[in-house]
Design a protein around this motif. Structure first.
Motif: not given
Length: 553
Positions: A538-543
């Motif tokens: 949930y901390l990845d850019d796409e999320h």
């Protein structure tokens, strides 16, 4: 529940038919759904459906080939603007091979029965091996019918037809060994198949007697603006030059723009179907002039060919070369009704007997949407009985009393323009429904009866303002002159795409596995945690959804 919240419940999908809809279903279900087993049963010896079965002379798509293809698999190499049946079939063979659809398909296997088993919440399917004649059983959580509306051809109901001693053929069951060189041919029917057959068979035949039951509009070529821009020529079947094909292959953006231009032009047909609009009113003199000009060598044909009903009430067919063929001295257009067929010819009701060497029936299909085999829903309800008078559906793909049952190109499920867009969107919708069943522990999913009734009322109200409700005999109305419009989507192609883009989940009734409505919550864990693969995704850019500040670009 002993599974994580993001577990997908395993489901088995039985698909009937390996035509375009079946192939697209195979591709999308495999692509988008984990834990799904797919089995496709195809009655023929090869895939392709319509484009495998129809091999008569001149058989081609009357929609431009560049809009009659999968959006995800563009073909830059169509040799003609209106591709032949053989070329279309080869295209779909290549698509099926690329996406490994054959792993899911059993050829020469015909579904001969299907019954909903309430206790097991499964479809019990009877299948016949057409080579051995063996019948066996299969079962699935989902039954998906991809047979299409035009898959059951019929001989015309003419006395004596099977007493004919010459060569008797049907356009949908063509004998490719038949040689009509210097033979006299009777072609019965002026639907799309008959319109293609006459110019294709004319050059090698000695004579053609063309029997037409009703008048029909022959439209200017669909996509004529694009044809003019490209400088394509009707005399060479609107074939592309090597330079044009090379341009398509090396300029993907130019090719995309070209496809969009054709799409916009084809979608413009919809305006012609709405009564009393400028486009609809202008279509009558436009189409009349088109036909009169092409029949100029035999002007008397115009009165027997040009209809009194509005264009598009029956399916619009461009028919390149058809009207020019009718004015040939070798063609005899006969509008008198057929009375009977003899051993060596046809007798019309005015008593005239015309001898021929061969009779070609371009007389179409069973268009009633009745299933071709016993299909029994809840409490043993036959779909043939439910749809006998009124084939009502929810959004053309489902109906009440038939749980976990979906159909592509069902009642009110086809379009005036390009059909491929609708097929893909229907498959997307069905895929979303199956995903919901997997995700939310749903055992049984059925459209509400009220939702089916509401869609039926919406469709009937829409068609009241269209040319389809005017008096003409059309397969859109099940072969009747003034019946209910049961074939077409009640709206434009973009309307259909929007309507099917997001399911209205409140229009369905659900039953849950073990009666547990919260079963979808699983055991309180996620799959990644249980496998030790959790990485705070949930901390990845796409999320991460970062709000845009005022004044920012």
């Amino acid at each position: 529940m002993e599974h994580p919240i993001d577990h997908s419940r395993p489901l088995r999908v039985v698909i009937i038919g390996a035509g375009i809809s079946g192939l697209v279903s195979s591709i999308r279900l495999t692509q988008r759904l984990p834990n799904v087993t797919i089995q496709i049963y195809e009655k023929n010896a090869d895939i392709g459906g319509t484009w495998y079965e129809n091999r008569y002379p001149g058989c081609a798509c009357d929609i431009p080939a560049h809009v009659y293809q999968a959006t995800f698999e563009p073909n830059h190499n169509w040799s003609e603007f209106y591709a032949s049946a053989k070329e279309i079939h080869q295209y779909w063979k290549a698509v099926a091979a690329k996406y490994e659809c054959e792993h899911h398909i059993k050829l020469c296997h015909e579904v001969v029965g299907a019954t909903w088993d309430e206790s097991r919440a499964k479809w019990e399917v009877k299948v016949r091996n057409t080579e051995s004649d063996e019948i066996f059983s299969d079962s699935g959580d989902i039954l998906l019918s991809c047979t299409g509306p035009l898959n059951a051809w019929m001989w015309p109901d003419i006395p004596g037809i099977h007493e004919f001693k010459g060569k008797l053929l049907h356009s949908a069951s063509w004998d490719e060994s038949f040689d009509w060189e210097n033979k006299s041919i009777a072609i019965i029917g002026n639907g799309s198949s008959g319109i293609q057959l006459v110019p294709a068979m004319l050059p090698r035949s000695a004579r053609i007697d063309h029997y037409i039951r009703g008048k029909t509009w022959i439209a200017p070529p669909l996509g004529s603006e694009t044809i003019a821009k490209l400088g394509l020529n009707e005399k060479n079947k609107f074939s592309f030059s090597e330079e044009q094909l090379a341009h398509f292959q090396t300029n993907p953006e130019a090719y995309r723009a070209f496809r969009k231009d054709i799409e916009r032009e084809i979608l413009g047909i919809q305006a012609v179907t709405v009564l009393n609009t400028p486009a609809q009113q202008a279509s009558i003199p436009k189409f009349t002039k088109h036909m009169q000009e092409r029949l100029a060598a035999k002007p008397e044909l115009a009165s027997s060919m040009i209809p009194g009903f509005a264009p598009a009430c029956r399916r619009l067919t461009p028919g390149p070369g058809y009207l020019e063929a009718l004015v040939s001295p070798k063609v005899n257009v006969i509008s008198e009704a057929i009375g009977s067929i003899t051993e060596n010819g046809i007798i019309t009701k005015d008593g005239v007997h015309r001898e021929v060497d061969a009779i070609v029936c371009a007389t179409g299909f069973n268009t009633t949407f009745q299933p071709r085999f016993p299909l029994l829903g809840r409490n043993g309800m036959p779909l043939s009985e439910k749809w006998k008078k009124n084939p009502n559906t929810y959004l053309s793909m489902m109906t009440d009393q038939f749980p976990n049952y979906f159909v592509t190109l069902g009642p009110n499920g086809t379009l005036v323009g390009s059909l491929l867009l609708l097929i893909e969107k229907q498959v997307d919708y069905i895929t979303a429904c199956i995903a919901k069943m997997q995700r939310e522990n749903i055992r049984v999913m059925t459209p509400r009866k009220s939702a089916v009734e509401a869609f039926t009322k919406f469709a009937d109200k829409y068609f009241e303002t269209t040319v389809f409700r005017t008096k003409c005999r059309s397969w859109y109305k099940g072969g009747s002159e003034d019946g209910r419009v049961v074939a077409l989507w009640p709206g434009s192609a973009p309307h259909a795409l929007k309507a099917l883009s997001q399911p209205q989940w409140e229009d369905f009734e659900y039953e849950y596995s073990d009666g547990n409505e919260t079963g979808w919550l699983g055991d309180g864990w996620t799959q990644a945690e249980r496998t030790g693969d959790f990485h705070a995704w949930y901390l990845d850019d796409e999320h991460v959804d970062v709000p845009r500040l005022k004044g920012s670009v």
